[in-house]
Design a protein around this motif. Structure first.
Motif, PDB file in Angstrom:
ATOM      1  N   ARG A   1      97.656 -14.037  44.536  1.00  0.00           N
ATOM      2  CA  ARG A   1      98.039 -14.553  43.218  1.00  0.00           C
ATOM      3  C   ARG A   1      99.487 -15.032  43.213  1.00  0.00           C
ATOM      4  O   ARG A   1      99.827 -16.013  42.543  1.00  0.00           O
ATOM      5  CB  ARG A   1      97.819 -13.479  42.160  1.00  0.00           C
ATOM      6  N   SER A   2     100.333 -14.362  43.989  1.00  0.00           N
ATOM      7  CA  SER A   2     101.726 -14.796  44.089  1.00  0.00           C
ATOM      8  C   SER A   2     101.812 -16.187  44.731  1.00  0.00           C
ATOM      9  O   SER A   2     102.579 -17.048  44.272  1.00  0.00           O
ATOM     10  CB  SER A   2     102.529 -13.777  44.904  1.00  0.00           C
ATOM     11  N   ILE A   3     101.004 -16.400  45.777  1.00  0.00           N
ATOM     12  CA  ILE A   3     100.995 -17.718  46.427  1.00  0.00           C
ATOM     13  C   ILE A   3     100.477 -18.777  45.457  1.00  0.00           C
ATOM     14  O   ILE A   3     101.050 -19.868  45.337  1.00  0.00           O
ATOM     15  CB  ILE A   3     100.140 -17.674  47.703  1.00  0.00           C
ATOM     16  N   MET A   4      99.393 -18.459  44.749  1.00  0.00           N
ATOM     17  CA  MET A   4      98.847 -19.431  43.803  1.00  0.00           C
ATOM     18  C   MET A   4      99.859 -19.800  42.733  1.00  0.00           C
ATOM     19  O   MET A   4      99.988 -20.977  42.347  1.00  0.00           O
ATOM     20  CB  MET A   4      97.564 -18.888  43.171  1.00  0.00           C
ATOM     21  N   LYS A   5     100.587 -18.807  42.247  1.00  0.00           N
ATOM     22  CA  LYS A   5     101.596 -19.079  41.231  1.00  0.00           C
ATOM     23  C   LYS A   5     102.685 -19.992  41.767  1.00  0.00           C
ATOM     24  O   LYS A   5     103.100 -20.958  41.098  1.00  0.00           O
ATOM     25  CB  LYS A   5     102.207 -17.760  40.737  1.00  0.00           C
ATOM     26  N   SER A   6     103.148 -19.712  42.987  1.00  0.00           N
ATOM     27  CA  SER A   6     104.211 -20.542  43.554  1.00  0.00           C
ATOM     28  C   SER A   6     103.732 -21.963  43.831  1.00  0.00           C
ATOM     29  O   SER A   6     104.508 -22.914  43.750  1.00  0.00           O
ATOM     30  CB  SER A   6     104.745 -19.904  44.848  1.00  0.00           C
ATOM     31  N   PHE A   7     102.432 -22.122  44.123  1.00  0.00           N
ATOM     32  CA  PHE A   7     101.904 -23.446  44.449  1.00  0.00           C
ATOM     33  C   PHE A   7     101.618 -24.284  43.205  1.00  0.00           C
ATOM     34  O   PHE A   7     101.248 -25.465  43.332  1.00  0.00           O
ATOM     35  CB  PHE A   7     100.662 -23.323  45.322  1.00  0.00           C
ATOM     36  N   THR A   8     101.755 -23.701  42.020  1.00  0.00           N
ATOM     37  CA  THR A   8     101.666 -24.505  40.804  1.00  0.00           C
ATOM     38  C   THR A   8     103.038 -25.006  40.369  1.00  0.00           C
ATOM     39  O   THR A   8     103.136 -25.841  39.461  1.00  0.00           O
ATOM     40  CB  THR A   8     101.040 -23.701  39.643  1.00  0.00           C
ATOM     41  N   ASN A   9     104.095 -24.511  41.002  1.00  0.00           N
ATOM     42  CA  ASN A   9     105.444 -24.978  40.702  1.00  0.00           C
ATOM     43  C   ASN A   9     105.726 -26.265  41.476  1.00  0.00           C
ATOM     44  O   ASN A   9     104.960 -26.689  42.320  1.00  0.00           O
ATOM     45  CB  ASN A   9     106.471 -23.907  41.077  1.00  0.00           C
ATOM     46  N   GLY A  10     106.851 -26.866  41.210  1.00  0.00           N
ATOM     47  CA  GLY A  10     107.204 -28.089  41.897  1.00  0.00           C
ATOM     48  C   GLY A  10     106.669 -29.308  41.165  1.00  0.00           C
ATOM     49  O   GLY A  10     106.157 -29.226  40.039  1.00  0.00           O
ATOM     50  N   PRO A  11     106.769 -30.473  41.798  1.00  0.00           N
ATOM     51  CA  PRO A  11     106.372 -31.719  41.109  1.00  0.00           C
ATOM     52  C   PRO A  11     104.869 -31.809  40.841  1.00  0.00           C
ATOM     53  O   PRO A  11     104.449 -32.557  39.955  1.00  0.00           O
ATOM     54  CB  PRO A  11     106.822 -32.811  42.083  1.00  0.00           C
ATOM     55  N   TYR A  12     104.042 -31.095  41.618  1.00  0.00           N
ATOM     56  CA  TYR A  12     102.601 -31.077  41.379  1.00  0.00           C
ATOM     57  C   TYR A  12     102.012 -29.831  42.024  1.00  0.00           C
ATOM     58  O   TYR A  12     102.606 -29.230  42.917  1.00  0.00           O
ATOM     59  CB  TYR A  12     101.919 -32.337  41.944  1.00  0.00           C
ATOM     60  N   ALA A  13     100.836 -29.434  41.537  1.00  0.00           N
ATOM     61  CA  ALA A  13     100.161 -28.256  42.084  1.00  0.00           C
ATOM     62  C   ALA A  13      99.524 -28.602  43.429  1.00  0.00           C
ATOM     63  O   ALA A  13      98.998 -29.697  43.619  1.00  0.00           O
ATOM     64  CB  ALA A  13      99.095 -27.759  41.115  1.00  0.00           C
ATOM     65  N   ARG A  14      99.559 -27.627  44.351  1.00  0.00           N
ATOM     66  CA  ARG A  14      98.935 -27.791  45.663  1.00  0.00           C
ATOM     67  C   ARG A  14      97.784 -26.799  45.817  1.00  0.00           C
ATOM     68  O   ARG A  14      97.792 -25.729  45.188  1.00  0.00           O
ATOM     69  CB  ARG A  14      99.976 -27.560  46.769  1.00  0.00           C
ATOM     70  N   PRO A  15      96.791 -27.131  46.632  1.00  0.00           N
ATOM     71  CA  PRO A  15      95.609 -26.267  46.726  1.00  0.00           C
ATOM     72  C   PRO A  15      95.880 -24.964  47.471  1.00  0.00           C
ATOM     73  O   PRO A  15      96.592 -24.934  48.476  1.00  0.00           O
ATOM     74  CB  PRO A  15      94.605 -27.131  47.488  1.00  0.00           C
ATOM     75  N   VAL A  16      95.302 -23.894  46.951  1.00  0.00           N
ATOM     76  CA  VAL A  16      95.302 -22.597  47.617  1.00  0.00           C
ATOM     77  C   VAL A  16      93.843 -22.160  47.737  1.00  0.00           C
ATOM     78  O   VAL A  16      93.167 -21.947  46.732  1.00  0.00           O
ATOM     79  CB  VAL A  16      96.099 -21.541  46.841  1.00  0.00           C
ATOM     80  N   ILE A  17      93.370 -22.048  48.953  1.00  0.00           N
ATOM     81  CA  ILE A  17      92.004 -21.591  49.221  1.00  0.00           C
ATOM     82  C   ILE A  17      92.125 -20.130  49.646  1.00  0.00           C
ATOM     83  O   ILE A  17      92.514 -19.824  50.770  1.00  0.00           O
ATOM     84  CB  ILE A  17      91.343 -22.439  50.321  1.00  0.00           C
ATOM     85  N   ALA A  18      91.835 -19.232  48.709  1.00  0.00           N
ATOM     86  CA  ALA A  18      92.142 -17.820  48.930  1.00  0.00           C
ATOM     87  C   ALA A  18      90.911 -16.944  48.796  1.00  0.00           C
ATOM     88  O   ALA A  18      90.087 -17.137  47.902  1.00  0.00           O
ATOM     89  CB  ALA A  18      93.213 -17.351  47.948  1.00  0.00           C
ATOM     90  N   GLU A  19      90.799 -15.978  49.704  1.00  0.00           N
ATOM     91  CA  GLU A  19      89.801 -14.900  49.606  1.00  0.00           C
ATOM     92  C   GLU A  19      90.596 -13.612  49.569  1.00  0.00           C
ATOM     93  O   GLU A  19      91.325 -13.289  50.505  1.00  0.00           O
ATOM     94  CB  GLU A  19      88.843 -14.943  50.797  1.00  0.00           C
ATOM     95  N   MET A  20      90.443 -12.851  48.460  1.00  0.00           N
ATOM     96  CA  MET A  20      91.416 -11.803  48.179  1.00  0.00           C
ATOM     97  C   MET A  20      90.811 -10.414  47.995  1.00  0.00           C
ATOM     98  O   MET A  20      91.282  -9.608  47.206  1.00  0.00           O
ATOM     99  CB  MET A  20      92.229 -12.199  46.944  1.00  0.00           C
ATOM    100  N   GLY A  21      89.793 -10.114  48.745  1.00  0.00           N
ATOM    101  CA  GLY A  21      89.299  -8.744  48.752  1.00  0.00           C
ATOM    102  C   GLY A  21      88.400  -8.409  47.592  1.00  0.00           C
ATOM    103  O   GLY A  21      88.068  -9.246  46.757  1.00  0.00           O
ATOM    104  N   GLY A  22      87.987  -7.148  47.541  1.00  0.00           N
ATOM    105  CA  GLY A  22      87.072  -6.732  46.489  1.00  0.00           C
ATOM    106  C   GLY A  22      87.018  -5.221  46.343  1.00  0.00           C
ATOM    107  O   GLY A  22      87.446  -4.479  47.222  1.00  0.00           O
TER     108      GLY A  22
END
Length: 513
Positions: A254-275
């Motif tokens: 979630r930290s990576i996803m948040k950082s990847f929405t910052n900047g001039p445009y959002a970048r894709p994060v393909i994440a599998e984060m457990g269960g």
């Protein structure tokens, strides 16, 4: 094991013994085809024999990570021009290489991660099957080009998937080859460059992915690999990378996803984060079959995998007998060094994992829950007896927190309906299962469970056992970021973005892909 399997295991065990008496393998970073040794040298211990250092890596400085991205970007500009069919041909060249390397890869995984023979051997086999599946899926008509109707204005047009540029791949320790190989394969087919940051608990294993890519005969510098713990991963996500594939904890993802929405445009994060994966067992279930599936799915790889079962929700009529059966079967689980042919599970991965295990087992005992197992085993390795904790409420923190350890809770719930509600009362939704003899309960489970991978009355597997070809794998809610699962025909397309193109008909020859 068959006689042939035992013979194969003997060769596996002999190679492990040989490696343990030799010098550690120091794996290099590889950037632009050149081996680099920038950064502090750090050893990786054998979790079965922590006094032994089996591999070592240099902790990549941020400047090297940035160089890896820039180098991949330069090579990717030419790779993106290569037709899809040719990219598929290059990637497919690795299939025979992986088949030949699988046994050697198994030794690496056993030494660095402590996987038993079956689990270690499966790493190479699964990568081979991923190569076959993803290249086959990408060849199907329409996989990367959307078939459109004729333009009413008479223009030539198409709609195609184009690569983003360069993807970073950040991997976990538990599947140090598979979880790096899958995204790398997908990204390459889609036309991207790749920078892999291996798990610091499996650098030699992770290096296998770069070796796999060498067999593809790719442009120099298209795939680069760096090693290290947290700082190189942070440097990769902070770079001008075009997208990230991440497998790991919900908090980091979630930290990576948040950082990847910052900047001039959002970048894709393909994440599998457990269960936090549940199985429901109702009064009508075959309890012998349920116990078999529960023990396998809870304690394969010592519970250190995202699909592992970690909580059982059982209705009153089945509770006492199920607890008895699960405890009995757990007591027979062989936890041993990978060189032991009878080992079902090996050690937990680190001293930190051992300390967490001892802490939560201690908490369960202090709160007077019923604990079966949970002891540290003799020897200098991080070996523990799997813990089964019953009489714990379904909403207790021990039942709702992902521990990533051989730690299973069994909670009695008043009804199937309340069990389903408890199963869904978590922000995660990766795998889930049910054992029931009631067809209406099975139907209601399938309709109501909030998880990406579900099992109903599957012998031997309560929540695990997903494989390229027969099944896809991925999570809902906080367990996944895209809603598209790995091992499936739509996975590779996530590494590309759609572009609609319109031209005068006399220029239609330019519309090639």
């Amino acid at each position: 094991m068959t006689a042939a399997d035992r013979q194969d295991h003997q060769a596996f065990a002999a190679e492990i013994a040989k490696r343990r008496t030799g010098d550690p393998v120091v794996v290099p970073h590889v950037v632009g085809g050149e081996e680099r040794f920038d950064g502090e040298l750090i050893g990786r211990e054998d979790p079965g024999h922590p006094s032994l250092t089996v591999s070592a890596y240099h902790d990549a400085p941020a400047e090297l990570v940035q160089l890896a991205v820039a180098t991949s970007r330069a090579a990717q500009q030419e790779w993106a021009k290569v037709p899809l069919s040719t990219r598929i041909e290059h990637v497919r060249r690795a299939i025979d290489y992986v088949a030949d390397a699988a046994q050697e890869w198994a030794v690496r995984v056993a030494l660095e991660v402590g996987k038993s023979y079956a689990g270690a051997q499966a790493e190479g086999v699964e990568v081979r099957d991923i190569l076959r599946c993803y290249t086959e899926y990408a060849e199907r008509p329409g996989a990367f080009e959307d078939e459109r109707t004729a333009d009413p204005a008479g223009f030539a047009n198409d709609s195609v998937l184009r690569p983003y540029g360069v993807f970073g791949v950040i991997t976990p320790f538990n599947y140090p080859i598979v979880q790096a190989a899958g995204p790398t394969i997908g990204a390459l087919i889609a036309g991207n460059g790749v920078v892999v940051k291996t798990s610091h608990q499996g650098p030699w294993s992770g290096q296998a992915v770069y070796e796999m890519c060498q067999a593809m005969d790719l442009p120099t510098g298209l795939v680069n690999i760096v090693h290290g713990a947290d700082e190189p991963g942070k440097a990769l996500t902070a770079s001008d990378i075009d997208g990230i594939s991440f497998t790991g904890s919900v908090a980091v993802g979630r930290s990576i996803m948040k950082s990847f929405t910052n900047g001039p445009y959002a970048r894709p994060v393909i994440a599998e984060m457990g269960g936090k994966n549940p199985v429901i067992v109702t009064d009508t279930a075959d309890l012998e079959a349920a116990a078999d599936g529960i023990v396998f799915s809870a304690f394969d790889l010592g519970g250190q995998k995202c699909s592992a079962l970690s909580r059982v929700l059982v209705t009153p009529g089945a509770h006492d007998r199920l607890v008895e059966l699960v405890a009995e079967r757990t007591g027979r689980v062989v936890v041993a060094d990978p060189t032991d042919a009878d080992a079902f599970a090996g050690p937990v991965v680190s001293a930190e994992a051992l300390a967490r295990f001892e802490r939560i087992v201690g908490q369960a005992r202090e709160e007077h829950f019923t604990v079966s197992g949970g002891e540290r085993l003799d020897g200098d390795g991080y070996f523990v007896r799997p813990a089964v904790v019953s009489s714990v409420p379904a909403d207790h923190t021990l039942s709702t927190t992902e521990h990533f350890l051989p730690f299973l809770t069994i909670s009695q719930v008043p009804s199937f309906e309340e069990a389903l509600s408890a199963a869904n009362a978590t922000p995660m939704g990766l795998t889930a299962g049910i054992y029931t003899g009631d067809i209406d309960e099975a139907r209601a489970f399938l309709d109501g469970i909030e998880a990406g991978c579900v099992d109903v009355n599957v012998p031997g597997h309560a929540t695990t056992g997903w494989w390229p070809g027969p099944q896809t794998f991925g999570g809902w809610k906080a367990s996944g970021s895209t809603g598209v699962q790995t091992l499936g025909k739509w996975y590779t397309q996530q590494f590309a973005r759609q572009q609609a193109r319109k031209l005068p008909v006399q220029l239609e020859h330019l519309l090639t892909y």
